[in-house]
Design a protein around this motif. Structure first.
Motif, mmCIF file in Angstrom:
data_model
loop_
_atom_site.group_PDB
_atom_site.id
_atom_site.type_symbol
_atom_site.label_atom_id
_atom_site.label_comp_id
_atom_site.label_asym_id
_atom_site.label_seq_id
_atom_site.Cartn_x
_atom_site.Cartn_y
_atom_site.Cartn_z
ATOM 1 N N MET A 110 0.829 -1.207 0.000
ATOM 2 C CA MET A 110 0.000 0.000 0.000
ATOM 3 C C MET A 110 0.860 1.251 0.000
ATOM 4 O O MET A 110 0.508 2.258 -0.636
ATOM 5 N N ASP A 111 2.006 1.215 0.689
ATOM 6 C CA ASP A 111 2.916 2.361 0.679
ATOM 7 C C ASP A 111 3.404 2.641 -0.740
ATOM 8 O O ASP A 111 3.469 3.796 -1.183
ATOM 9 N N ALA A 112 3.757 1.581 -1.464
ATOM 10 C CA ALA A 112 4.237 1.751 -2.843
ATOM 11 C C ALA A 112 3.141 2.330 -3.724
ATOM 12 O O ALA A 112 3.398 3.234 -4.548
ATOM 13 N N MET A 113 1.917 1.845 -3.583
ATOM 14 C CA MET A 113 0.817 2.394 -4.375
ATOM 15 C C MET A 113 0.585 3.866 -4.053
ATOM 16 O O MET A 113 0.300 4.664 -4.941
ATOM 17 N N ALA A 114 0.686 4.225 -2.771
ATOM 18 C CA ALA A 114 0.468 5.618 -2.380
ATOM 19 C C ALA A 114 1.502 6.536 -3.009
ATOM 20 O O ALA A 114 1.177 7.648 -3.462
ATOM 21 N N ARG A 115 2.759 6.087 -3.052
ATOM 22 C CA ARG A 115 3.819 6.925 -3.627
ATOM 23 C C ARG A 115 3.741 6.983 -5.146
ATOM 24 O O ARG A 115 4.184 7.950 -5.768
ATOM 25 N N ARG A 116 3.150 5.952 -5.765
ATOM 26 C CA ARG A 116 3.125 5.887 -7.233
ATOM 27 C C ARG A 116 1.762 6.241 -7.824
ATOM 28 O O ARG A 116 1.612 6.272 -9.046
ATOM 29 N N GLY A 117 0.784 6.469 -6.965
ATOM 30 C CA GLY A 117 -0.554 6.777 -7.459
ATOM 31 C C GLY A 117 -1.073 8.091 -6.911
ATOM 32 O O GLY A 117 -0.301 9.026 -6.661
ATOM 33 N N ARG A 118 -2.376 8.166 -6.720
ATOM 34 C CA ARG A 118 -3.021 9.355 -6.140
ATOM 35 C C ARG A 118 -3.535 8.987 -4.763
ATOM 36 O O ARG A 118 -4.223 7.982 -4.599
ATOM 37 N N ILE A 119 -3.224 9.808 -3.778
ATOM 38 C CA ILE A 119 -3.677 9.563 -2.422
ATOM 39 C C ILE A 119 -4.448 10.786 -1.943
ATOM 40 O O ILE A 119 -4.132 11.925 -2.305
ATOM 41 N N GLY A 120 -5.495 10.551 -1.191
ATOM 42 C CA GLY A 120 -6.309 11.661 -0.695
ATOM 43 C C GLY A 120 -7.258 11.182 0.380
ATOM 44 O O GLY A 120 -7.166 10.048 0.862
#
Length: 399
Positions: free
Chosen positions: A33-43
């Motif tokens: 999930m950390d990798a997805m947050a850094r590579r995607g959109r988080i909000g």
């Protein structure tokens, strides 16, 4: 394009003193999930509209892309749909929890809202006994999963108020009994169930096995049948739902989605994570969209069990998110929405209407170094806030 929602029920929380002021999401090991947050959109997304209860029913409707303000009628009608129980226009469905009440200082306390996470087989045995002894043409009891069951009041009342049992753990039940028109009948049924359950052979069996026995039912979450626009007409997608929880499956049925039942899916730490992942990837072969729901973090929160919540979050990351990130690549174009439905703070042991952190990830590899990982603070720092949670689907489908 393939779309999948990975829903970790109740993952979001508050800062916990025993975690040095971190939230469980911050303290847990969640590399995927950390990798997805850094590579995607988080909000952040507000999944519970003002004025509505912060339940999984309301919040999951939002994540499915439905505005609860226009289609929410209560929790149990959705569970009834999942169980194949038909509701007439004047019928009212109620959630039936098997619970354990404890006599304490002249009152009855809600000792365990799940009767020690009673098994589905044991729960069925008790609900069938209740139906046989107090069920009739007016009140009908239907067995569900674990401690979660259903009652239908044919041509019933729906204007009373009723409290979720997980909201009153450790509290006297006397101030939280149903109130309003028809409440007297509900209280009579709850009292009658105590006579049945305390005298049932299972009660002594569980005591002898050092397990918490069910000694009462608790009625709540009532409502009449909802009307939902079919998912395919609303979003132009075919889809499927995978969950151990009748509520989530009921939303899927109401939306016209396919419900995929996975053997060994329990709604707790012992659930069949691998089976759910396999079923989700197989479903994407023939569907555009899959909603994969995991209940364990929420159950741990309701129990106030910090170690179980950390385990549930880490299992979700390692045994669901990671394998999905890897397996979904075979489809080429994809998007993943990873989110809780609502916060369930350990301190409160119940839900709140605070916004939840979400990620939308489409397989990109470039990283945003300003994002520490997937947690409430990183989501808040991004500045992306959806005031209407049902618009998460619009963001997921954004062309």
């Amino acid at each position: 394009m393939k779309y999948i929602v990975l829903l970790g029920d109740g993952m979001s929380d508050e800062a916990v003193k025993d975690l040095d002021g971190k939230t469980p999401l911050q303290a847990a090991k969640t590399p995927h999930m950390d990798a997805m947050a850094r590579r995607g959109r988080i909000g952040l997304a507000h999944t519970v509209p003002k004025g509505l209860p912060p339940g999984s029913d309301v919040a999951n409707l939002s994540v499915f892309g439905y505005d609860p303000r226009t289609c929410y009628t209560g929790r149990s009608p959705l569970e009834a749909a999942s169980m194949g129980v038909q509701l007439g226009s004047d019928d009212v469905a109620f959630r039936v929890n098997l619970v354990n009440l404890l006599p304490t200082k002249g009152t009855l306390v809600m000792n365990d809202y799940s009767a020690g996470h009673i098994s589905t087989e044991e729960g069925r045995e008790l609900i069938e006994a209740i139906q046989q002894q107090i069920g009739d043409d007016e009140f009908q009891f239907y067995p569900g999963v674990g401690y979660r069951h259903l009652m239908v009041w044919r041509n019933g009342k729906s204007g009373m108020s009723a409290t979720p049992p997980h909201d009153i753990s450790g509290k006297s039940i006397l101030d939280y009994l149903p109130k309003g028109e028809g409440a007297d009948k509900l209280i009579y049924l709850m009292n009658s169930s105590q006579m049945i359950l305390n005298n049932h052979p299972q009660y002594r069996r569980r005591l002898e096995a050092d397990k918490i026995p069910a000694n009462s039912i608790w009625l709540w979450g009532h409502g009449k049948a909802p009307r939902m626009e079919p998912f395919r007409e609303k979003f132009g997608l075919t889809g499927a739902v995978i969950s151990a929880v009748d509520l989530i499956n009921g939303i899927g049925i109401g939306a016209g989605l396919d419900v995929i039942r996975v053997e060994g899916a329990t709604g707790y730490l012992d659930t069949n994570y691998e089976g759910k992942v396999q079923a989700a990837l197989e479903a994407l072969e023939t569907h555009d969209y899959v909603y994969l729901h995991v209940e364990a973090p929420d159950e741990a929160s309701h129990s106030g069990n910090l170690s179980h919540k950390i385990q549930a979050i880490e299992d979700f990351d390692a045994r669901v998110v990671g394998p999905i990130m890897e397996g979904i690549r075979r489809f080429g174009s994809f998007r993943i929405l990873c989110t809780p439905d609502h916060p369930t703070p350990l301190r409160l042991k119940t839900h709140t209407d605070a916004p939840v952190p979400f990620i939308i990830y489409d397989g990109g590899e470039s990283e945003d170094d300003s994002i520490v990982g997937y947690d409430e603070d990183s989501a808040r720092a991004s500045g992306l806030v959806l005031e209407e949670g049902h618009r998460l689907m619009e963001l997921l489908l954004e062309r």
